[in-house]
Design an enzyme around this catalytic site. Structure first.
Site, PDB file in Angstrom:
ATOM      1  N   LYS A 137       0.812  -1.222   0.000  1.00 41.35           N
ATOM      2  CA  LYS A 137       0.000   0.000   0.000  1.00 41.35           C
ATOM      3  C   LYS A 137       0.842   1.267   0.000  1.00 41.35           C
ATOM      4  O   LYS A 137       2.024   1.261   0.287  1.00 41.35           O
ATOM      5  CB  LYS A 137      -1.014  -0.040   1.148  1.00 41.35           C
ATOM      6  CG  LYS A 137      -2.174  -0.975   0.764  1.00 41.35           C
ATOM      7  CD  LYS A 137      -3.323  -0.969   1.714  1.00 41.35           C
ATOM      8  CE  LYS A 137      -4.422  -1.882   1.118  1.00 41.35           C
ATOM      9  NZ  LYS A 137      -5.424  -2.258   2.092  1.00 41.35           N
ATOM     10  N   ARG A 145      -3.780 -10.046   4.790  1.00 37.82           N
ATOM     11  CA  ARG A 145      -4.181 -10.077   3.372  1.00 37.82           C
ATOM     12  C   ARG A 145      -3.009  -9.563   2.543  1.00 37.82           C
ATOM     13  O   ARG A 145      -2.571  -8.429   2.732  1.00 37.82           O
ATOM     14  CB  ARG A 145      -5.416  -9.188   3.181  1.00 37.82           C
ATOM     15  CG  ARG A 145      -5.952  -9.150   1.768  1.00 37.82           C
ATOM     16  CD  ARG A 145      -7.139  -8.195   1.680  1.00 37.82           C
ATOM     17  NE  ARG A 145      -7.723  -8.174   0.354  1.00 37.82           N
ATOM     18  CZ  ARG A 145      -7.257  -7.432  -0.652  1.00 37.82           C
ATOM     19  NH1 ARG A 145      -6.201  -6.667  -0.481  1.00 37.82           N
ATOM     20  NH2 ARG A 145      -7.852  -7.468  -1.828  1.00 37.82           N
TER      21      ARG A 145
HETATM   22  N1  HH2 Z   1      -7.500  -3.712   0.569  1.00 34.76           N
HETATM   23  C1  HH2 Z   1      -7.789  -3.682  -0.743  1.00 34.76           C
HETATM   24  C2  HH2 Z   1      -8.931  -4.363  -1.230  1.00 34.76           C
HETATM   25  N2  HH2 Z   1      -9.720  -5.082  -0.409  1.00 34.76           N
HETATM   26  N3  HH2 Z   1     -10.219  -5.880   1.757  1.00 34.76           N
HETATM   27  C3  HH2 Z   1      -9.941  -5.936   3.058  1.00 34.76           C
HETATM   28  N4  HH2 Z   1     -10.717  -6.660   3.891  1.00 34.76           N
HETATM   29  N5  HH2 Z   1      -8.858  -5.275   3.605  1.00 34.76           N
HETATM   30  C4  HH2 Z   1      -8.026  -4.519   2.828  1.00 34.76           C
HETATM   31  O1  HH2 Z   1      -7.069  -3.900   3.376  1.00 34.76           O
HETATM   32  C5  HH2 Z   1      -8.298  -4.439   1.420  1.00 34.76           C
HETATM   33  C6  HH2 Z   1      -9.427  -5.145   0.904  1.00 34.76           C
HETATM   34  C7  HH2 Z   1      -6.911  -2.926  -1.686  1.00 34.76           C
HETATM   35  O2  HH2 Z   1      -5.883  -3.743  -2.204  1.00 34.76           O
HETATM   36  P1  HH2 Z   1      -5.935  -4.450  -3.644  1.00 34.76           P
HETATM   37  O3  HH2 Z   1      -7.037  -5.443  -3.708  1.00 34.76           O
HETATM   38  O4  HH2 Z   1      -4.613  -5.000  -4.012  1.00 34.76           O
HETATM   39  O5  HH2 Z   1      -6.154  -3.237  -4.636  1.00 34.76           O
HETATM   40  P2  HH2 Z   1      -7.387  -2.780  -5.527  1.00 34.76           P
HETATM   41  O6  HH2 Z   1      -8.473  -2.365  -4.599  1.00 34.76           O
HETATM   42  O7  HH2 Z   1      -6.805  -1.641  -6.335  1.00 34.76           O
HETATM   43  O8  HH2 Z   1      -7.798  -3.950  -6.373  1.00 34.76           O
END
Ligand code: HH2
Length: 287
Positions: A229, A263
């Site tokens: 992040k 995660r």
């Molecule tokens: N972070 C992201 C997405 N979903 N869900 C939970 N429970 N906790 C988190 O910290 C979280 C989440 C963001 O990360 P990522 O899926 O890699 O990115 P994007 O939203 O751009 O797909």
């Protein structure tokens, strides 16, 4: 403490779970487009399962700062082939242990369809923002992650302010937890997540990780997602593909302070780091 997710039950008195991220999106912040094709997504899920992932979190909608919502039909078009393949992959016989399939969606229609294909967990970054969500999760007996998010992904980084971020996030999630129970969700199916990077500055994220124990005090397992992040980039100067060590540092501290699930995009390294962080936490408890 148990987390019951349909056929898969986690015992967090003994274990810490690693949740591998599978973004079936063209635009996610760190891996957008890499696993957009179903074959690439399924191959990546297999690699994460082999590396020791306990859950695979499949998402079809980026929630990065400034992102736009993706409609139910498009989310489902992206998810369906992957979920169909994962249903077979995640069976204990295929994976040599139970692996839970989590779906990262805040849309109840998508969640309902995913649950009908056997998904074990709905990871809802809006914590039941869709009024139909609780009912479909409860009906399936699935697990749920209730995440703290201030505003919407489009607006959440517009100068977020808190007086005491850890206290306010705990209070907000306590309200969500109670609402989820009132809506018919079994307490043992619920996990909580402070939402690292969702309407938070770097300082807020650091406080939430360092003070994760205050959230654990609500009596439900805590999920932390710091992987790659922006705050890691801000502190280390590293672009997303060089944020592995920063993510490991954050997740190790989170586990040491009581988090039950981390995660991550980097499952193999995280499994190895958690193998040290969890016994360190145990060693301190026995002091
Ligand atoms: N972070 C992201 C997405 N979903 N869900 C939970 N429970 N906790 C988190 O910290 C979280 C989440 C963001 O990360 P990522 O899926 O890699 O990115 P994007 O939203 O751009 O797909």
């Amino acid at each position: 403490m148990l987390w019951r997710c349909r056929g898969v039950t986690f015992d967090f008195d003994r274990d810490v779970a690693v949740m591998g991220v599978l973004n079936v999106t063209p635009d996610s912040f760190s891996d957008g487009g890499r696993f957009f094709e179903p074959a690439a997504a399924i191959e990546h899920a297999r690699r994460m399962i082999t590396a020791g992932a306990d859950l695979i979190d499949v998402g079809a909608e980026s929630t990065r700062p400034g992102s736009k919502p993706v409609g139910a039909e498009e989310q489902w078009r992206r998810l369906e082939p992957v979920l169909r393949a994962l249903e077979a992959e995640s069976k204990p016989a295929a994976a040599s242990r139970a692996v839970a399939v989590s779906v990262d969606t805040s849309n109840a229609e998508v969640a309902d369809r995913a649950l009908s294909l056997g998904a074990h967990v709905i990871n809802d970054v809006t914590a039941l923002g869709d009024p139909a969500m609780a009912e479909c999760i409860a009906r399936a007996g699935a697990g749920v992650v209730l995440m703290h998010l201030r505003g919407t992904p489009a607006t959440m980084q517009d100068d977020p302010e808190y007086e005491d971020v850890a206290r306010e996030v705990v209070e907000a999630l306590a309200v969500k937890l109670e609402a989820a129970r009132q809506a018919g969700l079994a307490p043992e199916s619920i996990a909580l997540d402070p939402g690292i990077g969702f309407g938070k500055t770097t300082r807020h994220n650091l406080e939430l990780i360092a003070r994760v124990r205050e959230l654990c005090a609500l009596g439900r397992p805590v999920v932390v997602g710091a992987s790659r992040k922006r705050f890691i980039g801000e502190l280390s100067g590293a672009p997303p593909e060089q944020r592995l060590e920063g993510g490991l540092a954050a997740h190790v501290i989170a586990v040491y302070e009581g988090a039950s699930v981390v995660r991550t995009h980097d499952v193999d390294a995280t499994v190895r780091a958690v193998a040290i962080a969890r016994p360190l936490r145990e060693a301190r408890r026995r002091e």
